[in-house]
Motif scaffolding. Structure first.
Motif, mmCIF file in Angstrom:
data_model
loop_
_atom_site.group_PDB
_atom_site.id
_atom_site.type_symbol
_atom_site.label_atom_id
_atom_site.label_comp_id
_atom_site.label_asym_id
_atom_site.label_seq_id
_atom_site.Cartn_x
_atom_site.Cartn_y
_atom_site.Cartn_z
ATOM 1 N N ARG A 20 -60.539 24.428 -15.433
ATOM 2 C CA ARG A 20 -60.093 25.020 -16.697
ATOM 3 C C ARG A 20 -58.650 24.673 -16.989
ATOM 4 N NH1 ARG A 20 -62.901 29.497 -14.762
ATOM 5 N NH2 ARG A 20 -60.947 30.508 -14.183
ATOM 6 N N ARG A 21 -57.784 24.728 -15.969
ATOM 7 C CA ARG A 21 -56.365 24.409 -16.172
ATOM 8 C C ARG A 21 -56.177 22.954 -16.571
ATOM 9 N NH1 ARG A 21 -52.611 25.885 -11.476
ATOM 10 N NH2 ARG A 21 -51.083 25.339 -13.040
ATOM 11 N N ILE A 22 -56.917 22.058 -15.951
ATOM 12 C CA ILE A 22 -56.804 20.632 -16.275
ATOM 13 C C ILE A 22 -57.306 20.376 -17.697
ATOM 14 C CG2 ILE A 22 -57.672 18.328 -15.732
ATOM 15 C CD1 ILE A 22 -57.623 19.177 -12.772
ATOM 16 N N ARG A 23 -58.443 20.959 -18.059
ATOM 17 C CA ARG A 23 -58.975 20.783 -19.422
ATOM 18 C C ARG A 23 -58.004 21.301 -20.475
ATOM 19 N NH1 ARG A 23 -64.127 23.072 -17.424
ATOM 20 N NH2 ARG A 23 -65.324 21.309 -16.700
ATOM 21 N N GLU A 24 -57.402 22.444 -20.207
ATOM 22 C CA GLU A 24 -56.457 23.023 -21.161
ATOM 23 C C GLU A 24 -55.210 22.147 -21.292
ATOM 24 O OE1 GLU A 24 -54.844 25.795 -23.932
ATOM 25 O OE2 GLU A 24 -56.844 25.204 -23.309
ATOM 26 N N ALA A 25 -54.700 21.652 -20.179
ATOM 27 C CA ALA A 25 -53.532 20.764 -20.216
ATOM 28 C C ALA A 25 -53.869 19.496 -21.007
ATOM 29 C CB ALA A 25 -53.081 20.417 -18.805
ATOM 30 N N PHE A 26 -55.065 18.957 -20.792
ATOM 31 C CA PHE A 26 -55.483 17.772 -21.537
ATOM 32 C C PHE A 26 -55.600 18.081 -23.025
ATOM 33 C CE2 PHE A 26 -58.863 15.171 -23.389
ATOM 34 C CZ PHE A 26 -58.310 13.919 -23.203
ATOM 35 N N ARG A 27 -56.205 19.216 -23.359
ATOM 36 C CA ARG A 27 -56.388 19.584 -24.769
ATOM 37 C C ARG A 27 -55.052 19.683 -25.489
ATOM 38 N NH1 ARG A 27 -56.041 23.758 -28.057
ATOM 39 N NH2 ARG A 27 -55.288 25.181 -26.466
ATOM 40 N N LEU A 28 -54.066 20.267 -24.830
ATOM 41 C CA LEU A 28 -52.762 20.451 -25.457
ATOM 42 C C LEU A 28 -51.994 19.142 -25.614
ATOM 43 C CD1 LEU A 28 -51.668 23.747 -23.689
ATOM 44 C CD2 LEU A 28 -52.408 23.467 -26.066
ATOM 45 N N GLN A 29 -52.314 18.140 -24.803
ATOM 46 C CA GLN A 29 -51.592 16.869 -24.854
ATOM 47 C C GLN A 29 -52.378 15.749 -25.507
ATOM 48 O OE1 GLN A 29 -49.384 15.889 -21.159
ATOM 49 N NE2 GLN A 29 -50.514 17.630 -20.354
ATOM 50 N N LYS A 30 -53.606 16.007 -25.890
ATOM 51 C CA LYS A 30 -54.479 14.959 -26.395
ATOM 52 C C LYS A 30 -53.873 14.194 -27.570
ATOM 53 C CE LYS A 30 -58.516 16.360 -27.760
ATOM 54 N NZ LYS A 30 -59.959 16.622 -27.994
ATOM 55 N N ALA A 31 -53.197 14.872 -28.460
ATOM 56 C CA ALA A 31 -52.623 14.222 -29.640
ATOM 57 C C ALA A 31 -51.501 13.249 -29.268
ATOM 58 C CB ALA A 31 -52.100 15.277 -30.613
ATOM 59 N N GLU A 32 -50.821 13.484 -28.156
ATOM 60 C CA GLU A 32 -49.706 12.628 -27.741
ATOM 61 C C GLU A 32 -50.169 11.403 -26.968
ATOM 62 O OE1 GLU A 32 -46.897 14.875 -25.467
ATOM 63 O OE2 GLU A 32 -47.198 16.647 -26.704
ATOM 64 N N LEU A 33 -51.403 11.415 -26.482
ATOM 65 C CA LEU A 33 -51.883 10.332 -25.629
ATOM 66 C C LEU A 33 -52.325 9.144 -26.453
ATOM 67 C CD1 LEU A 33 -53.995 12.418 -23.121
ATOM 68 C CD2 LEU A 33 -51.721 11.466 -22.775
ATOM 69 N N PRO A 34 -52.138 7.951 -25.910
ATOM 70 C CA PRO A 34 -52.591 6.762 -26.623
ATOM 71 C C PRO A 34 -54.119 6.713 -26.687
ATOM 72 C CG PRO A 34 -51.616 6.182 -24.502
ATOM 73 C CD PRO A 34 -51.463 7.641 -24.670
ATOM 74 N N VAL A 35 -54.630 6.104 -27.723
ATOM 75 C CA VAL A 35 -56.074 6.008 -27.946
ATOM 76 C C VAL A 35 -56.616 4.809 -27.174
ATOM 77 C CG1 VAL A 35 -57.827 5.690 -29.729
ATOM 78 C CG2 VAL A 35 -55.778 7.019 -30.219
ATOM 79 N N GLY A 36 -57.840 4.913 -26.717
ATOM 80 C CA GLY A 36 -58.496 3.773 -26.101
ATOM 81 C C GLY A 36 -58.495 3.780 -24.589
ATOM 82 N N TYR A 37 -58.198 4.895 -23.973
ATOM 83 C CA TYR A 37 -58.186 4.993 -22.523
ATOM 84 C C TYR A 37 -59.161 6.061 -22.067
ATOM 85 C CZ TYR A 37 -53.947 2.185 -22.456
ATOM 86 O OH TYR A 37 -53.050 1.175 -22.600
ATOM 87 N N ASP A 38 -59.881 5.768 -20.991
ATOM 88 C CA ASP A 38 -60.707 6.773 -20.342
ATOM 89 C C ASP A 38 -59.857 7.388 -19.239
ATOM 90 O OD1 ASP A 38 -62.908 6.131 -21.893
ATOM 91 O OD2 ASP A 38 -63.589 4.617 -20.474
#
Length: 76
Positions: A20-38
């Motif tokens: 849950r903590r990892i998913r939440e951290a990812f959700r909050l940073q998703k907009a800042e991450l570059p597109v096209g990476y798994d």
């Protein structure tokens, strides 16, 4: 986002807490991450520690990985 949280982290409750903590951290940073990476996260034991700043760790690792990927694909 792919997650791997082994039994070494702890019981089911602890593993789900870490996920849950990892998913939440990812959700909050998703907009800042570059597109096209798994992204695949393999949780380490310290991720179960409530004081561990997963958000900062993920941000650092994401951008370090993108930088490394960019260096490998460049012709230099």
């Amino acid at each position: 986002l792919g997650l791997s949280v082994s039994r070494r982290i702890g019981g089911a409750v602890t593993r789900n807490y870490v996920k849950r903590r990892i998913r939440e951290a990812f959700r909050l940073q998703k907009a800042e991450l570059p597109v096209g990476y798994d992204i695949i996260c393999v949780a380490k034991a310290r991720a179960a520690d409530r004081d561990w700043d997963i958000m900062r760790s993920m941000r650092t690792l994401f951008f370090e990985a993108v930088e490394r990927a960019g260096r490998k694909s460049s012709p230099d």
